[in-house]
Write an enzyme that holds these catalytic residues in place. Structure first.
Site, PDB file in Angstrom:
ATOM      1  N   CYS A  51      31.888 -10.263  24.079  1.00 55.98           N
ATOM      2  CA  CYS A  51      31.496 -10.912  22.826  1.00 55.98           C
ATOM      3  C   CYS A  51      30.692 -12.178  23.082  1.00 55.98           C
ATOM      4  CB  CYS A  51      32.740 -11.241  22.003  1.00 55.98           C
ATOM      5  SG  CYS A  51      33.789  -9.814  21.711  1.00 55.98           S
TER       6      CYS A  51
ATOM      7  N   CYS B 147      36.961 -17.012  16.427  1.00 53.16           N
ATOM      8  CA  CYS B 147      38.029 -16.061  16.755  1.00 53.16           C
ATOM      9  C   CYS B 147      39.195 -16.191  15.782  1.00 53.16           C
ATOM     10  CB  CYS B 147      38.513 -16.269  18.179  1.00 53.16           C
ATOM     11  SG  CYS B 147      39.127 -17.913  18.509  1.00 53.16           S
TER      12      CYS B 147
ATOM     13  N   CYS C 260      41.038  -7.449  17.353  1.00 53.99           N
ATOM     14  CA  CYS C 260      41.133  -7.716  18.784  1.00 53.99           C
ATOM     15  C   CYS C 260      41.487  -9.190  19.024  1.00 53.99           C
ATOM     16  CB  CYS C 260      39.814  -7.343  19.453  1.00 53.99           C
ATOM     17  SG  CYS C 260      39.845  -7.427  21.247  1.00 53.99           S
ATOM     18  N   CYS C 261      40.778 -10.117  18.325  1.00 57.21           N
ATOM     19  CA  CYS C 261      41.100 -11.541  18.477  1.00 57.21           C
ATOM     20  C   CYS C 261      42.515 -11.831  17.987  1.00 57.21           C
ATOM     21  CB  CYS C 261      40.110 -12.399  17.692  1.00 57.21           C
ATOM     22  SG  CYS C 261      38.527 -12.652  18.508  1.00 57.21           S
TER      23      CYS C 261
ATOM     24  N   CYS D 285      35.056 -14.316  25.588  1.00 60.96           N
ATOM     25  CA  CYS D 285      35.248 -13.070  26.335  1.00 60.96           C
ATOM     26  C   CYS D 285      33.885 -12.430  26.626  1.00 60.96           C
ATOM     27  CB  CYS D 285      36.078 -12.098  25.505  1.00 60.96           C
ATOM     28  SG  CYS D 285      37.742 -12.678  25.152  1.00 60.96           S
TER      29      CYS D 285
END
Ligand code: SF4
Length: 232
Positions: free
Chosen positions: A192, A215, A106-107, A189
């Protein structure tokens, strides 16, 4: 050069960077307290510097509202750079939130790829990291080569402490994320990030309960490559 700048003030480091790299110098900000301090400095030194934010689609409303405050207060229009897919598309493609199943992926998709694209045509970027934030950041040079993004990386606040940052914010009335007043010490985010208790590490609220600490923007690795998605 990094040695010579070790004892320089952040404003002197930024001035050097702007003289050295001109419009090839850029800055990424997540609107954290350190980033806000640098934005205030840039507004005095070089307000036309191109500044961008990695707008993952998962940022807190309070974070995004700082973009408007920076424009209003300092005249700097931070560019919100978005990933290829909206959150809705991305979660549909992957069958749900990737931050739960594979946060590295995702990162990578929502931050690292976007920064890689933003780096094209630039020669240097400023980050707002401090050495005392975490063991991973303790060796950050003031000026170094970022082999991940093929840019000179400049960290004008590397030598600053959290106290110095907050003193500057208070002294100059610099806007900051109101979530910091609700025990969020480090803000990324929303999926997280959690608030932290007294005595917890500054970054304990990031990817809490997982091994993940960064990240990937500020780790010294090879250029971005897609991490292996265990669900594919
Ligand atoms: S911090 Fe979380 S939501 Fe944001 S890009 Fe990384 S994994 Fe995704």
């Amino acid at each position: 050069m990094s040695d010579r700048l070790e004892t320089a003030k952040p404003e002197e480091i930024l001035t050097w960077a702007i003289e050295r790299f001109g419009d090839k110098f850029t800055m990424a900000t997540a609107f954290g307290p350190e980033g806000m301090v640098i934005l205030e400095m840039l507004s005095r030194i070089s307000p036309s510097t191109y500044v961008f934010n990695l707008d993952t689609g998962y940022q807190f409303r309070e974070t995004l509202e700082l973009r408007d405050k920076v424009l209003e207060r300092y005249g700097i229009a931070v560019d919100l750079l978005k990933p290829e897919h909206s959150v809705e598309e991305y979660e549909r493609i992957h069958g749900g939130p990737v931050y739960k199943s594979n946060p590295n992926q995702c990162c990578f998709d929502r931050k690292l790829k976007v920064l890689s694209n933003a780096a094209l045509g630039r020669h240097a970027w400023a980050s707002a990291i401090r050495r005392d934030q975490s063991p991973d950041r303790a060796r950050a040079p003031i000026v170094g080569w970022d082999r991940k993004f093929h840019l000179v990386k400049i960290s004008p606040l590397a030598n600053w402490t959290k106290k110095l940052v907050w003193n500057r914010i208070i002294d100059r009335g610099i806007p900051y994320n109101p979530l910091h007043d609700q025990d969020y010490k480090s803000i990324g985010c929303w999926p997280c990030t959690r608030a932290t208790a007294d005595g917890e590490d500054e970054r304990a609220g990031r990817w809490s309960g997982t091994e993940k600490k960064e990240c990937g923007l500020h780790t010294d690795e090879e250029p971005p490559q897609a991490p292996i998605n265990p669900n594919l």
